[in-house]
Design an enzyme around this catalytic site. Structure first.
Site, PDB file in Angstrom:
ATOM      1  N   GLU A 161       0.844  -1.199   0.000  1.00 58.12           N
ATOM      2  CA  GLU A 161       0.000   0.000   0.000  1.00 58.12           C
ATOM      3  C   GLU A 161       0.875   1.243   0.000  1.00 58.12           C
ATOM      4  O   GLU A 161       1.914   1.281   0.648  1.00 58.12           O
ATOM      5  CB  GLU A 161      -0.908  -0.015   1.243  1.00 58.12           C
ATOM      6  CG  GLU A 161      -1.953   1.081   1.274  1.00 58.12           C
ATOM      7  CD  GLU A 161      -2.934   0.893   2.429  1.00 58.12           C
ATOM      8  OE1 GLU A 161      -3.438   1.910   2.935  1.00 58.12           O
ATOM      9  OE2 GLU A 161      -3.173  -0.269   2.826  1.00 58.12           O
ATOM     10  N   ASP A 212       0.172   5.353   0.565  1.00 58.65           N
ATOM     11  CA  ASP A 212      -0.907   6.219   1.049  1.00 58.65           C
ATOM     12  C   ASP A 212      -0.607   7.702   0.945  1.00 58.65           C
ATOM     13  O   ASP A 212       0.467   8.160   1.333  1.00 58.65           O
ATOM     14  CB  ASP A 212      -1.175   5.947   2.538  1.00 58.65           C
ATOM     15  CG  ASP A 212      -1.794   4.586   2.789  1.00 58.65           C
ATOM     16  OD1 ASP A 212      -2.361   4.008   1.854  1.00 58.65           O
ATOM     17  OD2 ASP A 212      -1.707   4.107   3.939  1.00 58.65           O
ATOM     18  N   GLU A 224      -2.992  10.560   2.681  1.00 62.07           N
ATOM     19  CA  GLU A 224      -4.183  10.836   3.467  1.00 62.07           C
ATOM     20  C   GLU A 224      -4.136  12.287   3.942  1.00 62.07           C
ATOM     21  O   GLU A 224      -3.092  12.764   4.390  1.00 62.07           O
ATOM     22  CB  GLU A 224      -4.278   9.897   4.670  1.00 62.07           C
ATOM     23  CG  GLU A 224      -4.437   8.435   4.278  1.00 62.07           C
ATOM     24  CD  GLU A 224      -4.596   7.517   5.473  1.00 62.07           C
ATOM     25  OE1 GLU A 224      -5.269   6.480   5.332  1.00 62.07           O
ATOM     26  OE2 GLU A 224      -4.046   7.825   6.546  1.00 62.07           O
ATOM     27  N   HIS A 241      -0.670  13.039   5.487  1.00 56.84           N
ATOM     28  CA  HIS A 241      -0.163  11.827   6.116  1.00 56.84           C
ATOM     29  C   HIS A 241       0.228  10.848   5.019  1.00 56.84           C
ATOM     30  O   HIS A 241      -0.593  10.505   4.163  1.00 56.84           O
ATOM     31  CB  HIS A 241      -1.257  11.238   7.009  1.00 56.84           C
ATOM     32  CG  HIS A 241      -0.899   9.973   7.711  1.00 56.84           C
ATOM     33  ND1 HIS A 241      -0.380   9.956   8.992  1.00 56.84           N
ATOM     34  CD2 HIS A 241      -0.979   8.676   7.327  1.00 56.84           C
ATOM     35  CE1 HIS A 241      -0.174   8.704   9.363  1.00 56.84           C
ATOM     36  NE2 HIS A 241      -0.534   7.910   8.367  1.00 56.84           N
ATOM     37  N   THR A 242       1.484  10.382   5.018  1.00 59.02           N
ATOM     38  CA  THR A 242       1.940   9.410   4.027  1.00 59.02           C
ATOM     39  C   THR A 242       2.435   8.167   4.737  1.00 59.02           C
ATOM     40  O   THR A 242       2.958   8.227   5.851  1.00 59.02           O
ATOM     41  CB  THR A 242       3.065   9.980   3.150  1.00 59.02           C
ATOM     42  OG1 THR A 242       4.237  10.212   3.963  1.00 59.02           O
ATOM     43  CG2 THR A 242       2.644  11.288   2.485  1.00 59.02           C
ATOM     44  N   ASN A 243       2.281   7.021   4.066  1.00 54.03           N
ATOM     45  CA  ASN A 243       2.736   5.760   4.638  1.00 54.03           C
ATOM     46  C   ASN A 243       2.970   4.767   3.512  1.00 54.03           C
ATOM     47  O   ASN A 243       2.319   4.845   2.457  1.00 54.03           O
ATOM     48  CB  ASN A 243       1.698   5.205   5.620  1.00 54.03           C
ATOM     49  CG  ASN A 243       2.265   4.191   6.591  1.00 54.03           C
ATOM     50  OD1 ASN A 243       3.451   3.874   6.573  1.00 54.03           O
ATOM     51  ND2 ASN A 243       1.410   3.648   7.456  1.00 54.03           N
ATOM     52  N   ARG A 263       5.549   3.363   8.501  1.00 55.12           N
ATOM     53  CA  ARG A 263       6.558   4.201   7.848  1.00 55.12           C
ATOM     54  C   ARG A 263       5.962   5.585   7.568  1.00 55.12           C
ATOM     55  O   ARG A 263       6.092   6.135   6.476  1.00 55.12           O
ATOM     56  CB  ARG A 263       7.029   3.543   6.550  1.00 55.12           C
ATOM     57  CG  ARG A 263       7.714   2.190   6.756  1.00 55.12           C
ATOM     58  CD  ARG A 263       8.195   1.637   5.422  1.00 55.12           C
ATOM     59  NE  ARG A 263       8.990   0.437   5.590  1.00 55.12           N
ATOM     60  CZ  ARG A 263       8.536  -0.802   5.396  1.00 55.12           C
ATOM     61  NH1 ARG A 263       7.270  -0.992   5.043  1.00 55.12           N
ATOM     62  NH2 ARG A 263       9.332  -1.845   5.543  1.00 55.12           N
ATOM     63  N   GLU A 264       5.347   6.157   8.581  1.00 61.25           N
ATOM     64  CA  GLU A 264       4.623   7.407   8.397  1.00 61.25           C
ATOM     65  C   GLU A 264       5.556   8.619   8.344  1.00 61.25           C
ATOM     66  O   GLU A 264       6.499   8.726   9.120  1.00 61.25           O
ATOM     67  CB  GLU A 264       3.631   7.613   9.544  1.00 61.25           C
ATOM     68  CG  GLU A 264       2.555   6.554   9.648  1.00 61.25           C
ATOM     69  CD  GLU A 264       2.925   5.426  10.578  1.00 61.25           C
ATOM     70  OE1 GLU A 264       4.131   5.297  10.915  1.00 61.25           O
ATOM     71  OE2 GLU A 264       2.022   4.667  10.980  1.00 61.25           O
ATOM     72  N   ARG A 278       9.189   5.406  19.743  1.00 57.46           N
ATOM     73  CA  ARG A 278       8.356   4.405  19.075  1.00 57.46           C
ATOM     74  C   ARG A 278       9.139   3.141  18.758  1.00 57.46           C
ATOM     75  O   ARG A 278       8.567   2.048  18.721  1.00 57.46           O
ATOM     76  CB  ARG A 278       7.791   5.015  17.793  1.00 57.46           C
ATOM     77  CG  ARG A 278       6.827   4.123  17.050  1.00 57.46           C
ATOM     78  CD  ARG A 278       6.321   4.836  15.826  1.00 57.46           C
ATOM     79  NE  ARG A 278       5.413   4.033  15.048  1.00 57.46           N
ATOM     80  CZ  ARG A 278       4.942   4.369  13.856  1.00 57.46           C
ATOM     81  NH1 ARG A 278       5.298   5.537  13.322  1.00 57.46           N
ATOM     82  NH2 ARG A 278       4.111   3.581  13.203  1.00 57.46           N
TER      83      ARG A 278
END
Length: 281
Positions: free
Chosen positions: A97, A99, A101, A114-116, A125-126, A267
């Protein structure tokens, strides 16, 4: 708009925009009817969200690499709690995927981009960005370029993020699963705006985002056939960033990136993902 961004916009204009497709022939509205509507003989598609449902569409074709552009005008005013998307995905638990967003916000507050990237079902992997313009006032072009070497996210033809193919270094990368193009508008007020602290104001519904000039220039895959087989190579298939472009994206990220998983030590207490220690661009 500062001078740095003006230079990037001029470069993007000179590159030129991709020719537009037609929503009637290129996509299928998959959910939320009648909130999703194709207008102007297939040139425009609007997605709406109310307190009953959102809406979305998907491409009629599966692609294994390509360049995918759409122009999008986001929800004006109080868009808190809403998520507008433009992304690619395969199917299954081990899906790939890519992304884009757009996380809404209260009136007067900026959207978050927002990308991933997911590979073999693993994301995390945001990277998130603010935009240097109001994305609700006019249409802007958002691009996913996916080739065997890298994924490049672009805004108005300006690269904002690169995710390289580091399979040789033990990093998963989307290489073998064909993906469709998707877009959607939905409610995510449990997390989308300021970590879920600001909820969707349903008195402002319906919320509407508008898409136009969708263009999918990629390798269509149908079973064992691939539309790019025995065809001349196109520029997107090897596109990367030259030294000048790498300097520009580095400056842009310093100015507009607000979250990067590669710097989030809390994280990843056992160590950052492997690609974080490799060249970014």
């Amino acid at each position: 708009m500062d001078s740095f961004v003006r230079v990037l916009v001029v470069i993007a204009f000179l590159i030129g925009a991709a020719s537009a497709g037609n929503f009637n022939t290129d996509v299928t509205i998959t959910w939320g009817q009648p909130r999703a509507q194709i207008l102007n003989n297939g040139q425009i598609l609007s997605l709406s969200l109310d307190n009953t449902s959102g809406s979305g569409f998907e491409s009629k074709y599966d692609f294994l690499y390509g360049r995918f552009d759409v122009q999008l005008k986001l929800i004006p005013g109080n868009s808190a709690g809403t998520v507008t998307t433009f992304f690619m995905s395969s199917q299954g638990a081990a899906h790939d995927e890519i992304d884009f967003e757009f996380l809404g916000n209260a009136s007067g507050q900026p959207y978050t981009v927002h990308t991933n990237v997911y590979a073999q079902g693993v994301g995390n992997r945001e990277q998130q960005f603010r935009l240097w313009y109001d994305p609700t006032l006019a249409f802007h072009t958002y691009t996913i370029l996916w080739n065997p070497l890298r994924i490049i996210y672009m805004v108005d033809n300006i690269p904002i993020r690169v995710f390289n193919n580091y399979i040789a270094n033990g990093v998963q990368y989307p290489t073998s699963q064909p993906m469709k193009v998707y877009a959607s508008l939905w409610n995510a007020d449990d997390w989308a705006t300021q970590g879920g602290q600001v909820k969707t104001d349903w008195t402002k519904a319906p919320f509407t985002a508008t898409y136009k000039n969708y263009n999918a220039n990629g390798c269509i895959v149908n079973g064992t056939t691939n539309s790019c087989t025995n065809k001349p190579r196109q520029s997107w298939q090897t596109m990367g960033l030259d030294a000048n472009a790498k300097k520009k994206i580095q400056t842009l990220q310093q100015k507009y990136m607000i979250y990067n998983y590669c710097t989030d030590l809390k994280r990843f207490p056992q160590g950052l993902p492997r690609e974080c220690g490799l060249p970014k661009f």
